[in-house]
Every structure is written in C-alpha cells, then in structure tokens.
Design an enzyme around this catalytic site. Sequence first.
Site, PDB file in Angstrom:
ATOM      1  N   GLN A   1      -4.856  -3.771  -2.038  1.00 20.05           N
ATOM      2  CA  GLN A   1      -4.447  -2.765  -3.031  1.00 20.05           C
ATOM      3  C   GLN A   1      -4.408  -3.328  -4.448  1.00 20.05           C
ATOM      4  OE1 GLN A   1      -4.106   0.446  -2.409  1.00 20.05           O
ATOM      5  NE2 GLN A   1      -4.216   0.337  -0.175  1.00 20.05           N
TER       6      GLN A   1
ATOM      7  N   THR B   1     -26.592  -9.558  10.637  1.00 23.16           N
ATOM      8  CA  THR B   1     -27.390  -9.148   9.473  1.00 23.16           C
ATOM      9  C   THR B   1     -26.496  -8.483   8.431  1.00 23.16           C
ATOM     10  OG1 THR B   1     -29.307  -8.896  10.883  1.00 23.16           O
ATOM     11  CG2 THR B   1     -29.390  -7.780   8.757  1.00 23.16           C
TER      12      THR B   1
ATOM     13  N   HIS C   1     -13.860   0.067  -0.512  1.00 23.17           N
ATOM     14  CA  HIS C   1     -13.638   1.516  -0.665  1.00 23.17           C
ATOM     15  C   HIS C   1     -12.354   1.861  -1.407  1.00 23.17           C
ATOM     16  CE1 HIS C   1     -10.748   2.467   2.762  1.00 23.17           C
ATOM     17  NE2 HIS C   1     -11.143   1.264   3.133  1.00 23.17           N
TER      18      HIS C   1
ATOM     19  N   ASN D   1       0.799  -1.219   0.000  1.00 19.77           N
ATOM     20  CA  ASN D   1       0.000   0.000   0.000  1.00 19.77           C
ATOM     21  C   ASN D   1       0.838   1.279   0.000  1.00 19.77           C
ATOM     22  OD1 ASN D   1       0.324  -1.425   2.597  1.00 19.77           O
ATOM     23  ND2 ASN D   1      -0.352   0.495   3.496  1.00 19.77           N
TER      24      ASN D   1
ATOM     25  N   CYS E   1      -3.151   4.806   7.559  1.00 21.45           N
ATOM     26  CA  CYS E   1      -3.245   4.290   8.919  1.00 21.45           C
ATOM     27  C   CYS E   1      -2.153   4.875   9.801  1.00 21.45           C
ATOM     28  CB  CYS E   1      -3.167   2.779   8.906  1.00 21.45           C
ATOM     29  SG  CYS E   1      -4.447   2.087   7.887  1.00 21.45           S
TER      30      CYS E   1
HETATM   31  N1  PLP Z   1      -4.535  -4.090   3.950  1.00 19.00           N
HETATM   32  C1  PLP Z   1      -3.961  -3.204   3.126  1.00 19.00           C
HETATM   33  C2  PLP Z   1      -2.802  -3.611   2.261  1.00 19.00           C
HETATM   34  C3  PLP Z   1      -4.454  -1.891   3.066  1.00 19.00           C
HETATM   35  O1  PLP Z   1      -3.889  -1.000   2.232  1.00 19.00           O
HETATM   36  C4  PLP Z   1      -5.536  -1.527   3.904  1.00 19.00           C
HETATM   37  C5  PLP Z   1      -6.034  -0.133   3.935  1.00 19.00           C
HETATM   38  O2  PLP Z   1      -5.354   0.802   3.573  1.00 19.00           O
HETATM   39  C6  PLP Z   1      -6.110  -2.512   4.732  1.00 19.00           C
HETATM   40  C7  PLP Z   1      -5.571  -3.780   4.733  1.00 19.00           C
HETATM   41  C8  PLP Z   1      -7.285  -2.194   5.619  1.00 19.00           C
HETATM   42  O3  PLP Z   1      -8.440  -2.038   4.810  1.00 19.00           O
HETATM   43  P1  PLP Z   1      -9.817  -1.483   5.403  1.00 19.00           P
HETATM   44  O4  PLP Z   1      -9.714  -0.002   5.358  1.00 19.00           O
HETATM   45  O5  PLP Z   1     -10.867  -1.997   4.448  1.00 19.00           O
HETATM   46  O6  PLP Z   1      -9.994  -2.044   6.756  1.00 19.00           O
END
Ligand code: PLP
Length: 389
Positions: free
Chosen positions: A182, A242, A204, A154, A334
């Site tokens: 990704q 649900t 998303h 990512n 993150c």
């Molecule tokens: N794994 C990777 C490689 C990501 O880039 C991301 C989010 O940036 C996630 C997991 C987490 O995804 P989510 O936002 O759907 O929890």
Amino acid sequence: MEHPIYMDCASTTKPAPEVVKAIQPYLTTEYGNPSSLYEFGFSAKSAVEHAREQCASLINADPENIIFTSGATESDNQALVTLSEYMDKHYNKSGIITSQIEHPAILNTCKYLENHHRIISYLLVDKYGFVNLEQFENTIGGLTGVVSIMLANNECGTIEPIEEIAKIVHDNHAILHVDATQGYGNIPIDVKAMGIDALSSSSHKINGLLGTGLLYLDKSKFSDIEPFIHGGAQERGYRCGTENVIGDVAFGVASELRQKHMQEIIAHNTQLRDYLFTELLKIDGCHINGVNPLDGDNRRLSNNVNVRFDGVDGYRLQALLAESGICVSNASACHSGVKSPSHVLKALGLSDDEANSSLRLTVDSNNTLAECEYVVKMIKYYVSVLRLQ
Ligand code: PLP
C-alpha cells in the site's frame, strides 16, 4: 455525476492510459519469449529489463535485486518462506516476528510456517495501529531470523516507523522484510536509507495491471538463497517461469509515473482525504479508525479514509452505496463476502460491533472533489436511513 464512483483504490486501481498504451505492442506485434535467441526475444527481454529499472528506481534499489512475481501475495510468500529457510539453515535462527495487523498474505504464510517448525511472534499494535516497539525489543532475540512488518496498513492506512524497526532488526542480526503493497508509489521509499532487506509490492495498486508484483531482495546479503519457483533461468534462476512481459512492462510504466508525479499525487489525495474526514465527522456518532490527519499527524496514507458510524451496520451501508454506484469497502477486499469483523480493526481495540460499523474509502488521482461531495451526501443519507430501521 458519472457512475460508478470508484473509491476502493486500496483494493485495485484503474490502469493508467500510459500503461494501456505501453503494453499495446506486447499484445500485438512484440509477442516474443524473452528467453528466445532472436530479435523477437531480445526486444521482449529488453522491455522486461527496462521495467525492472523503472521499478527499482522508485525505491532506490539496484535493478538486479528486483524479482518480478504474480503479485504481492506471492512476494510475501516467497520472502517469508525462503528468507526464514535461509536464516535457519545458515544461522540456526528459526524465529519470525510479525504484527497482528498484517495482510492475510503474511498471516496465513506464517500459519503455514508455524506447522513447519518456525516459531512466530505476533506484535500488538496501539489504538492507531502502530506496532508496539517496546514489546518488539523484548521479543526479538538470538533466535529471530526474519521480521516482517508492513509499511502501511491496507485498512486503516497507518504508516509504521520502518527506520526504527530496521535498526532494532539489524542490531539483532536479523533480516527485515516489509510488505509495502500500500505504500509503494504512495509514499517515498528508499530501501537503502530505510534499512529494508526485502520488500513486496503490487502493480494493480498503482494503476498498473492485476497479477504482477515484485519482491526486492538485497542479494548482496543472501548469497545462496534457494529459488522459490524452480525451473529455467528466468529472474536469475530465483523465480522461474516465462516472464509476464505485458504485466512487467505495465508495472514499470506505472512505477515511473508514480515516481514522476509522487508529490502531486500525495497533494491531490490528501486534499480529498481531509475533505472526506472533515465532512464525515460532522455526522453524529462518526469516529476515525486509526490516525487523525486533521490533527496534523501525517503518519497515515494520503489516500486512506476509514471511519465508523455508531449503530450502523457497515456491511449494509456498503451494499446500499454499491446499489447507488459507489464502490467502497467495509473491510479489506480480501475479507469481502466474509462477514466477520476485521482483524485489523479488532487489533486496534475496536469491539466486533464497532469494527462491523466501519467503512473504508480509498482514493487516487482519478477521483475528484465533486465525487467526494456526492459520496458524503449519500453516506449521510444512508446512515440516517439505517439508523431508523
Ligand atoms: N499485502 C497488502 C498490504 C495488501 O493490501 C494486499 C492486497 O490488498 C496484498 C498484500 C496482496 O496483494 P496482491 O493482490 O498483489 O496479491
């Protein structure tokens, strides 16, 4: 130039108009619970099942092997927790192998499992972000139950050699989970041909909606796997609660759009990515983080640009761009707000200063070349301003 200019598509993306249109009935008239035994329920149920088929089709999976979740974070948690439990219970294999550059959804789940009697090994990567296959072959063994390696990173966009990894995993009678958050919808994926046993992805990131993901699980291989969320019989009893009908419908439509237009999307993103790299590298002291696609190496996501500027604070650069209405990232979303060097860039061998001088731009079909030209101009300007300070 319309503002804001959004180039942070690895964080999230704008819902596609087709997605927004498709969910309207489920926000207004079709509000049934898929478990209900009357028409309202039946139509909601069939909408979820259609979405499951659309998602499955994008990765050549059987629809019954798709479990809808709340996002890739949950899918990653589910995969590691339930699969490692299964391999331990049935085969006494309590080991997990992953890489140092995984998303926190994997790394922090591994940390949790480490406190629950699992033994975790973290593979090193080279300066481009490729996992060290020699170290992998030396590490994997009789006690390895689960291997979890991401399809594409990512932050630096590096695409891992999943087929080669799958072969090593299966030669050692272990299970391969792939965090494809990704890569899903950005590169072709065939879970069967690639030897993927379990896969996570998220709506998303592909112009669907926030808060919906999926876990592909080849259930022909794991007959009596324990549910992750206990409750009723939803998602075939594996992930109860649900269903998020609106989110699932959106994910289905977004997946179908990616499947239909994948080659155009890749071509469009590649053009923008290569323009950005070409122009940014003309700035003194600018370096690529990860694979250089301008050298003809296509093992990088077509929508990912990650560069660093000598002597520039990437956090300040990102903040100045944000003030000018340009949305980019200096690390993965993150990590935003937490001022520590990216664990991914550090694993590639960058120093703290180098990692902190980095900027990530990630594009999609909504971006234009004119936007890229403007963004390059603004980056050039702010890099020179910051170097004077
Ligand atoms: N794994 C990777 C490689 C990501 O880039 C991301 C989010 O940036 C996630 C997991 C987490 O995804 P989510 O936002 O759907 O929890």
